[in-house]
Design a protein around this motif. Structure first.
Motif, PDB file in Angstrom:
ATOM      1  N   ILE A  64       9.329 -10.756  -9.064  1.00  0.00           N
ATOM      2  CA  ILE A  64       8.796  -9.325  -9.203  1.00  0.00           C
ATOM      3  C   ILE A  64       9.676  -8.532  -8.152  1.00  0.00           C
ATOM      4  CG2 ILE A  64       6.997  -7.893  -9.033  1.00  0.00           C
ATOM      5  CD1 ILE A  64       5.144 -10.284  -9.748  1.00  0.00           C
ATOM      6  N   ALA A  65      10.309  -7.389  -9.006  1.00  0.00           N
ATOM      7  CA  ALA A  65      10.975  -6.620  -7.909  1.00  0.00           C
ATOM      8  C   ALA A  65      10.148  -5.209  -7.504  1.00  0.00           C
ATOM      9  CB  ALA A  65      12.287  -6.027  -8.843  1.00  0.00           C
ATOM     10  N   ILE A  66      10.375  -4.628  -6.481  1.00  0.00           N
ATOM     11  CA  ILE A  66       9.587  -3.440  -6.225  1.00  0.00           C
ATOM     12  C   ILE A  66      10.329  -2.294  -6.653  1.00  0.00           C
ATOM     13  CG2 ILE A  66       8.381  -2.182  -4.296  1.00  0.00           C
ATOM     14  CD1 ILE A  66       7.300  -5.092  -4.965  1.00  0.00           C
ATOM     15  N   LEU A  67       9.575  -1.238  -7.310  1.00  0.00           N
ATOM     16  CA  LEU A  67      10.065  -0.047  -7.385  1.00  0.00           C
ATOM     17  C   LEU A  67       8.937   1.007  -6.810  1.00  0.00           C
ATOM     18  CD1 LEU A  67      11.659   2.161  -9.255  1.00  0.00           C
ATOM     19  CD2 LEU A  67       9.859   2.044 -11.081  1.00  0.00           C
ATOM     20  N   ASN A  68       9.705   1.804  -5.690  1.00  0.00           N
ATOM     21  CA  ASN A  68       9.091   2.640  -4.986  1.00  0.00           C
ATOM     22  C   ASN A  68       8.936   4.156  -6.067  1.00  0.00           C
ATOM     23  OD1 ASN A  68      10.169   0.996  -2.706  1.00  0.00           O
ATOM     24  ND2 ASN A  68       8.099   1.444  -2.133  1.00  0.00           N
ATOM     25  N   LYS A  69       7.851   4.717  -6.005  1.00  0.00           N
ATOM     26  CA  LYS A  69       7.687   6.108  -6.703  1.00  0.00           C
ATOM     27  C   LYS A  69       6.835   6.937  -5.833  1.00  0.00           C
ATOM     28  CE  LYS A  69       8.842   5.400 -11.521  1.00  0.00           C
ATOM     29  NZ  LYS A  69      10.098   6.513 -11.548  1.00  0.00           N
ATOM     30  N   PRO A  70       7.085   7.363  -4.434  1.00  0.00           N
ATOM     31  CA  PRO A  70       6.245   8.098  -3.712  1.00  0.00           C
ATOM     32  C   PRO A  70       6.009   9.551  -4.071  1.00  0.00           C
ATOM     33  CG  PRO A  70       8.504   7.808  -2.705  1.00  0.00           C
ATOM     34  CD  PRO A  70       8.493   7.114  -4.134  1.00  0.00           C
ATOM     35  N   GLY A  71       5.155  10.116  -3.501  1.00  0.00           N
ATOM     36  CA  GLY A  71       5.046  11.376  -3.744  1.00  0.00           C
ATOM     37  C   GLY A  71       3.459  11.774  -3.875  1.00  0.00           C
ATOM     38  N   ALA A  72       2.968  12.930  -3.413  1.00  0.00           N
ATOM     39  CA  ALA A  72       1.665  13.493  -3.609  1.00  0.00           C
ATOM     40  C   ALA A  72       0.644  12.531  -3.416  1.00  0.00           C
ATOM     41  CB  ALA A  72       1.481  14.085  -4.989  1.00  0.00           C
ATOM     42  N   GLY A  73       0.540  11.872  -2.486  1.00  0.00           N
ATOM     43  CA  GLY A  73      -0.314  10.827  -2.085  1.00  0.00           C
ATOM     44  C   GLY A  73      -0.566   9.896  -3.063  1.00  0.00           C
ATOM     45  N   GLY A  74       0.340   9.282  -3.810  1.00  0.00           N
ATOM     46  CA  GLY A  74       0.201   8.211  -4.753  1.00  0.00           C
ATOM     47  C   GLY A  74       0.323   9.049  -6.172  1.00  0.00           C
ATOM     48  N   ARG A  75       0.299  10.175  -6.277  1.00  0.00           N
ATOM     49  CA  ARG A  75      -0.354  10.774  -7.721  1.00  0.00           C
ATOM     50  C   ARG A  75       1.125  10.670  -8.481  1.00  0.00           C
ATOM     51  NH1 ARG A  75      -3.077  13.552  -4.044  1.00  0.00           N
ATOM     52  NH2 ARG A  75      -4.916  14.728  -4.593  1.00  0.00           N
ATOM     53  N   ALA A 102     -10.400   8.234  -6.246  1.00  0.00           N
ATOM     54  CA  ALA A 102     -10.785   9.551  -5.489  1.00  0.00           C
ATOM     55  C   ALA A 102     -10.118  10.713  -6.244  1.00  0.00           C
ATOM     56  CB  ALA A 102     -10.483   9.868  -3.954  1.00  0.00           C
ATOM     57  N   GLN A 103      -8.736  10.630  -6.403  1.00  0.00           N
ATOM     58  CA  GLN A 103      -8.080  11.612  -6.755  1.00  0.00           C
ATOM     59  C   GLN A 103      -8.262  11.864  -8.291  1.00  0.00           C
ATOM     60  OE1 GLN A 103      -4.036   9.721  -6.265  1.00  0.00           O
ATOM     61  NE2 GLN A 103      -4.061  10.079  -4.236  1.00  0.00           N
ATOM     62  N   SER A 104      -8.738  11.041  -9.050  1.00  0.00           N
ATOM     63  CA  SER A 104      -9.197  10.963 -10.447  1.00  0.00           C
ATOM     64  C   SER A 104     -10.365  12.073 -10.409  1.00  0.00           C
ATOM     65  CB  SER A 104      -9.234  10.032 -11.214  1.00  0.00           C
ATOM     66  OG  SER A 104     -10.377   9.223 -10.666  1.00  0.00           O
ATOM     67  N   ILE A 105     -11.266  11.806  -9.548  1.00  0.00           N
ATOM     68  CA  ILE A 105     -12.515  12.466  -9.333  1.00  0.00           C
ATOM     69  C   ILE A 105     -12.298  13.926  -8.842  1.00  0.00           C
ATOM     70  CG2 ILE A 105     -14.823  12.842  -8.012  1.00  0.00           C
ATOM     71  CD1 ILE A 105     -14.759   9.581  -7.874  1.00  0.00           C
ATOM     72  N   LYS A 106     -11.377  14.147  -8.122  1.00  0.00           N
ATOM     73  CA  LYS A 106     -11.063  15.713  -7.762  1.00  0.00           C
ATOM     74  C   LYS A 106     -10.133  16.239  -8.761  1.00  0.00           C
ATOM     75  CE  LYS A 106     -12.330  17.036  -4.603  1.00  0.00           C
ATOM     76  NZ  LYS A 106     -13.607  17.551  -4.324  1.00  0.00           N
ATOM     77  N   GLY A 107      -9.551  15.833  -9.750  1.00  0.00           N
ATOM     78  CA  GLY A 107      -8.943  16.215 -10.846  1.00  0.00           C
ATOM     79  C   GLY A 107      -7.470  16.655 -10.796  1.00  0.00           C
ATOM     80  N   GLY A 108      -6.722  16.940 -11.544  1.00  0.00           N
ATOM     81  CA  GLY A 108      -5.209  17.372 -11.427  1.00  0.00           C
ATOM     82  C   GLY A 108      -4.325  16.214 -11.702  1.00  0.00           C
ATOM     83  N   VAL A 109      -5.013  15.188 -12.117  1.00  0.00           N
ATOM     84  CA  VAL A 109      -4.157  14.108 -12.568  1.00  0.00           C
ATOM     85  C   VAL A 109      -4.442  13.410 -14.006  1.00  0.00           C
ATOM     86  CG1 VAL A 109      -3.893  13.272 -10.019  1.00  0.00           C
ATOM     87  CG2 VAL A 109      -5.844  12.210 -11.406  1.00  0.00           C
ATOM     88  N   SER A 110      -3.643  12.608 -14.351  1.00  0.00           N
ATOM     89  CA  SER A 110      -3.696  12.253 -15.930  1.00  0.00           C
ATOM     90  C   SER A 110      -4.248  10.874 -15.874  1.00  0.00           C
ATOM     91  CB  SER A 110      -2.422  12.381 -16.470  1.00  0.00           C
ATOM     92  OG  SER A 110      -1.409  11.532 -16.154  1.00  0.00           O
ATOM     93  N   TYR A 111      -4.826  10.209 -14.697  1.00  0.00           N
ATOM     94  CA  TYR A 111      -5.228   9.016 -14.732  1.00  0.00           C
ATOM     95  C   TYR A 111      -6.833   8.804 -14.197  1.00  0.00           C
ATOM     96  CZ  TYR A 111      -3.607   9.444 -10.048  1.00  0.00           C
ATOM     97  OH  TYR A 111      -3.380  10.130  -8.689  1.00  0.00           O
ATOM     98  N   GLY A 112      -7.627   7.793 -14.321  1.00  0.00           N
ATOM     99  CA  GLY A 112      -8.630   7.289 -13.962  1.00  0.00           C
ATOM    100  C   GLY A 112      -8.798   5.854 -14.046  1.00  0.00           C
ATOM    101  N   VAL A 113     -10.022   5.366 -13.610  1.00  0.00           N
ATOM    102  CA  VAL A 113     -10.226   4.099 -13.763  1.00  0.00           C
ATOM    103  C   VAL A 113     -10.175   3.457 -15.117  1.00  0.00           C
ATOM    104  CG1 VAL A 113     -11.816   3.751 -11.897  1.00  0.00           C
ATOM    105  CG2 VAL A 113     -12.859   4.412 -14.097  1.00  0.00           C
ATOM    106  N   ASP A 114     -10.095   4.067 -16.174  1.00  0.00           N
ATOM    107  CA  ASP A 114     -10.078   3.694 -17.640  1.00  0.00           C
ATOM    108  C   ASP A 114      -8.431   3.711 -18.206  1.00  0.00           C
ATOM    109  OD1 ASP A 114     -12.755   3.434 -18.046  1.00  0.00           O
ATOM    110  OD2 ASP A 114     -13.066   5.386 -18.518  1.00  0.00           O
ATOM    111  N   SER A 115      -7.637   4.213 -17.145  1.00  0.00           N
ATOM    112  CA  SER A 115      -6.343   4.204 -17.564  1.00  0.00           C
ATOM    113  C   SER A 115      -5.473   3.160 -17.293  1.00  0.00           C
ATOM    114  CB  SER A 115      -5.557   5.267 -16.616  1.00  0.00           C
ATOM    115  OG  SER A 115      -6.071   6.499 -16.851  1.00  0.00           O
TER     116      SER A 115
END
Length: 321
Positions: A64-75, A102-115
């Motif tokens: 398993i290779a690691i791909l880092n995609k940092p930014g906006a606290g994980g968003r 928490a980010q999905s609850i506050k909004g502004g992202v396209s993901y949540g627990v169902d994603s």
């Protein structure tokens, strides 16, 4: 479109019996694990350890290779995993809870627990309050006294907005009736810790595992742990409740592996059966312990229950903050 095609392919495979064959032959090539924080931080550090035996015959048989995609606290990374990643079982993602919930609850992202579909949990890393090794602060009360006397002047670094660090900061402010200047740093926990060590901020809220390594190097003092009990890695450090602030374990950072929604169920089942055994490997556990990284292994079913519980508690908590 990619996920629709994956779903259609799964339907065809199921009708033809190909799903069974896919499960038996999977994986046929190396996998990739997306980490939504920078290299060197706690999530990246731990992800590289817990996946190091994936190529073994008694594990997945492929690296398993690691791909880092940092930014906006994980968003940045989690938006990519939800919207663009192939749901084919070869693109995995590291999750951080409470962060993405928490980010999905506050909004502004396209993901949540169902994603996403959880696979297994490897760790539980509480937030801690740290200061530089030469700081005049020696206890949590010293920090509270300064923040109370100097509203908004206690500069405090953290890995982003509505990550565990930020939630701990919000809880501290509410419990102590004071205001801090919480500064989300680019680059996640590693950058937040560097800000403390360099004296760019007066304090920091970070992961125990990052702080443990920094304290071992003589760079920081750890004043309190945001959890219900003292941690075995820091038996000399009190919880925030012990030290006078009514802060619970809502900010404890659960880490594990998930896949995008739409990943074929036979592949999810194969991963769910195999990945926890990778986390239980003796070499993995030894390296995690040496790095001050608390482990807390959970199966897919246990993670599903944890996600649901955290969704409920964080919705209530964030509404009150």
């Amino acid at each position: 479109m990619k996920k629709l095609l994956a779903g259609a392919a799964l339907a065809v495979m199921t009708l033809t019996g190909g799903a069974v064959l896919a499960e038996e032959s999977y994986p046929e090539r190396p996998l990739m694990l997306m980490v939504s924080y920078g290299a060197g931080g706690a999530t990246d550090f731990q992800a590289r350890i817990v996946t190091m035996t994936s190529g073994n015959e008694d594990a997945l048989g492929m690296p398993i290779a690691i791909l880092n995609k940092p930014g906006a606290g994980g968003r940045v990374g989690w938006n990519w995993l939800a919207d663009q990643a192939d749901a084919d079982g070869y693109t995995l993602g590291a999750y951080n809870v409470p962060h993405f919930i928490a980010q999905s609850i506050k909004g502004g992202v396209s993901y949540g627990v169902d994603s996403f579909e959880p696979i297994a949990n490897w760790g539980a890393d509480p937030a801690v309050l740290v200061v530089g090794a030469d700081s005049e602060f020696n206890t949590l009360q010293d920090v509270v006294d300064f923040a109370t006397a100097n509203p908004g002047k206690l500069t405090t670094s953290g890995a982003g907005l509505f990550v565990g660090h930020h939630i701990a900061a919000l809880q501290m402010e509410k419990a102590g009736d004071f205001k801090m200047a919480y500064i989300p740093t680019k680059g996640g926990g590693a950058a937040a810790m560097k800000a403390v060590i360099a004296g760019e901020v007066l304090a920091g809220i970070n992961n125990l595992s990052d702080a443990f390594r920094a304290r071992e190097a003589g760079n920081v003092k750890i004043l309190a742990v945001a959890d219900l009990e003292r941690n075995e890695f820091l038996p000399d450090v009190p919880t925030m409740k012990e030290a006078g602030l009514d802060v619970d374990n809502a900010s404890v950072n659960f880490r594990g592996i998930m896949v995008p929604k739409g990943t074929p169920q036979p592949i999810i089942d194969k991963l769910a059966a195999t990945v926890p055994t990778m986390f239980e490997n003796g070499r993995v556990q030894g390296k995690m312990k040496a790095g001050g990284s608390p482990m807390h292994i959970m199966t897919r079913e246990e993670v599903l229950a944890m996600w649901q519980k955290r969704q409920e508690t964080l919705s209530e908590l964030l509404a009150g903050l």
